[in-house]
Design a protein around this motif. Structure first.
Motif, PDB file in Angstrom:
ATOM      1  N   ARG A  17       0.292  -1.307   0.115  1.00  0.00           N
ATOM      2  CA  ARG A  17       0.039  -0.096   0.468  1.00  0.00           C
ATOM      3  C   ARG A  17       1.321   1.655   0.205  1.00  0.00           C
ATOM      4  NH1 ARG A  17      -3.465  -2.799   4.211  1.00  0.00           N
ATOM      5  NH2 ARG A  17      -5.014  -4.406   2.892  1.00  0.00           N
ATOM      6  N   SER A  18       2.410   1.210   0.872  1.00  0.00           N
ATOM      7  CA  SER A  18       3.363   2.734   0.869  1.00  0.00           C
ATOM      8  C   SER A  18       3.543   2.481  -0.521  1.00  0.00           C
ATOM      9  CB  SER A  18       3.638   2.413   1.775  1.00  0.00           C
ATOM     10  OG  SER A  18       3.079   2.233   2.458  1.00  0.00           O
ATOM     11  N   VAL A  20       2.167   2.128  -3.347  1.00  0.00           N
ATOM     12  CA  VAL A  20       1.157   2.659  -3.923  1.00  0.00           C
ATOM     13  C   VAL A  20       1.031   3.554  -3.431  1.00  0.00           C
ATOM     14  CG1 VAL A  20      -1.696   2.081  -4.487  1.00  0.00           C
ATOM     15  CG2 VAL A  20       0.024   0.105  -5.002  1.00  0.00           C
ATOM     16  N   GLN A  21       0.785   3.780  -2.906  1.00  0.00           N
ATOM     17  CA  GLN A  21       0.432   5.581  -2.292  1.00  0.00           C
ATOM     18  C   GLN A  21       1.059   6.321  -2.785  1.00  0.00           C
ATOM     19  OE1 GLN A  21       0.306   5.806   1.945  1.00  0.00           O
ATOM     20  NE2 GLN A  21       0.066   8.466   1.774  1.00  0.00           N
ATOM     21  N   TYR A  22       2.509   6.183  -3.306  1.00  0.00           N
ATOM     22  CA  TYR A  22       3.830   7.165  -3.334  1.00  0.00           C
ATOM     23  C   TYR A  22       4.368   6.690  -4.694  1.00  0.00           C
ATOM     24  CZ  TYR A  22       4.517   8.257   1.951  1.00  0.00           C
ATOM     25  OH  TYR A  22       4.256   8.939   3.156  1.00  0.00           O
ATOM     26  N   ASP A  23       3.381   5.769  -5.203  1.00  0.00           N
ATOM     27  CA  ASP A  23       2.917   5.774  -7.313  1.00  0.00           C
ATOM     28  C   ASP A  23       4.677   5.337  -7.221  1.00  0.00           C
ATOM     29  OD1 ASP A  23       2.076   6.534  -9.648  1.00  0.00           O
ATOM     30  OD2 ASP A  23       2.680   8.355  -9.724  1.00  0.00           O
ATOM     31  N   LEU A  24       5.323   4.261  -6.572  1.00  0.00           N
ATOM     32  CA  LEU A  24       6.228   3.792  -7.350  1.00  0.00           C
ATOM     33  C   LEU A  24       5.987   2.430  -7.370  1.00  0.00           C
ATOM     34  CD1 LEU A  24       7.743   4.637  -2.865  1.00  0.00           C
ATOM     35  CD2 LEU A  24       8.769   5.338  -5.381  1.00  0.00           C
ATOM     36  N   VAL A  25       5.237   2.295  -7.274  1.00  0.00           N
ATOM     37  CA  VAL A  25       4.631   1.176  -8.496  1.00  0.00           C
ATOM     38  C   VAL A  25       2.539   1.099  -8.616  1.00  0.00           C
ATOM     39  CG1 VAL A  25       3.964  -0.559  -6.355  1.00  0.00           C
ATOM     40  CG2 VAL A  25       4.429  -1.895  -8.863  1.00  0.00           C
ATOM     41  N   LYS A  26       2.290   0.774  -9.963  1.00  0.00           N
ATOM     42  CA  LYS A  26       0.986   0.385 -10.162  1.00  0.00           C
ATOM     43  C   LYS A  26       0.032  -0.903  -9.935  1.00  0.00           C
ATOM     44  CE  LYS A  26       1.320   3.521 -14.399  1.00  0.00           C
ATOM     45  NZ  LYS A  26       2.990   4.183 -13.894  1.00  0.00           N
ATOM     46  N   LYS A  27      -0.466  -0.992  -9.209  1.00  0.00           N
ATOM     47  CA  LYS A  27      -1.535  -2.361  -8.913  1.00  0.00           C
ATOM     48  C   LYS A  27      -1.176  -2.891  -9.836  1.00  0.00           C
ATOM     49  CE  LYS A  27      -4.266  -0.001  -5.753  1.00  0.00           C
ATOM     50  NZ  LYS A  27      -6.007  -0.265  -5.287  1.00  0.00           N
ATOM     51  N   ASP A  29       1.294  -3.052 -11.782  1.00  0.00           N
ATOM     52  CA  ASP A  29       2.716  -4.005 -11.725  1.00  0.00           C
ATOM     53  C   ASP A  29       2.695  -4.695 -10.053  1.00  0.00           C
ATOM     54  OD1 ASP A  29       2.490  -3.275 -14.715  1.00  0.00           O
ATOM     55  OD2 ASP A  29       3.701  -1.192 -13.527  1.00  0.00           O
ATOM     56  N   ALA A 150       9.409   4.396   1.591  1.00  0.00           N
ATOM     57  CA  ALA A 150       8.132   4.488   1.536  1.00  0.00           C
ATOM     58  C   ALA A 150       6.957   4.150   2.647  1.00  0.00           C
ATOM     59  CB  ALA A 150       7.328   4.234   0.241  1.00  0.00           C
TER      60      ALA A 150
END
Length: 267
Positions: A17-18, A20-27, A29, A150
């Motif tokens: 979740r962290s 995704v929240q910080y846009d480090l990985v897309k769901k 992916d 993150a």
């Protein structure tokens, strides 16, 4: 970046979740491998990522594999993992007590990072100590450091043995604070407060005290002295703590936790 998380319990999903929240990985992916059918259904309904219940070819498509299974389950999943791991992938273990060498040996894989987070990572307020196997490039470590941050903050350790100390101090640390809060709340109730009010007084006191530690340019002894005037109420409490050996007991407990962590690492 594509990431697989093997074992999607509280800590594994805190990381997911962290990211995704910080846009480090897309769901799309984010590959979530969870063998529990009940847990898998929950994750699918919440649309946390791409959820599967078995380790398969799609594991080889990711850049980073995070191991978040229970330590006692590692040896049972290792044969499936090593079947699909590729040499270019990095494995990040957040399993407690399993050393780098054993992970490398059972997975027949060189690029392994071992980390010890704590439960406040679920709120993005964690602290994670981590170390890495020899040979992992600075660029790969930097990417992992960014991911860990993150969830809160990270500390890189050159000596893997210090992870036992991290386990004892910050990994187990939240429980020590909860223990203190529990007994402070009980003292409040013994003095006549209802539980709700006692909890409020103690929780806000701890929150405010944290901010003072974090922002005041004073040592801990100076902060204590600022509250404990001579002959006053705080001094009376502190003297009792010293007489009962509270400080020594706390330190001894943390050292015992480190000893236990070392024992578990050797099993």
């Amino acid at each position: 970046m594509k990431i697989a998380i093997v074992g999607c319990g509280n800590m594994g999903m805190a990381f997911a979740r962290s990211f995704v929240q910080y846009d480090l990985v897309k769901k799309e992916d984010l590959l979530l491998i969870e063998k529990s059918k009940e847990r898998s259904e929950v994750l699918k309904k919440e649309k946390e990522g791409v959820v599967v219940d078995t380790i398969g070819l799609n594991l080889g498509e990711v850049d980073l594999v995070i191991l978040s299974v229970k330590p006692q389950d590692f040896s049972s999943v290792a044969p499936d993992l090593k079947q699909y791991l590729k040499d270019s992938q990095v494995v990040l273990s957040i399993m407690a007590g399993i050393p780098l060498a054993r992970i490398q040996d059972e997975l027949e894989h060189q690029w392994v990072v071992r980390a010890m987070p704590n439960t406040p990572a679920m709120l993005g307020q964690g602290i994670t100590g981590y170390c890495a196997a020899e040979g992992i490039s600075f660029q790969k470590l930097q990417r992992i450091d960014n991911l860990i941050n993150a969830t809160g903050r990270s500390v890189y350790l050159e000596n893997e043995s210090l992870l036992d100390a991290v386990t004892a101090l910050s990994g187990s640390g939240p429980a020590y604070f909860y223990y203190l809060v529990k007994h402070m709340v009980q003292a409040g109730m013994d003095m006549g407060f209802d539980e709700g009010l006692a909890r409020l007084l103690v929780k806000q006191t701890m929150l405010g005290s944290y901010h003072l530690i974090n922002n005041a340019e004073k040592s801990l002894d100076e902060l204590i002295s600022a509250v404990a005037s001579k002959g006053g109420t705080t001094e009376a409490a502190l003297k009792t703590f010293e007489e009962r050996g509270l400080g020594e007991a706390l330190q001894a407990g943390i050292l015992k936790a480190e000893e236990r962590s070392r024992e578990l690492s050797k099993k």
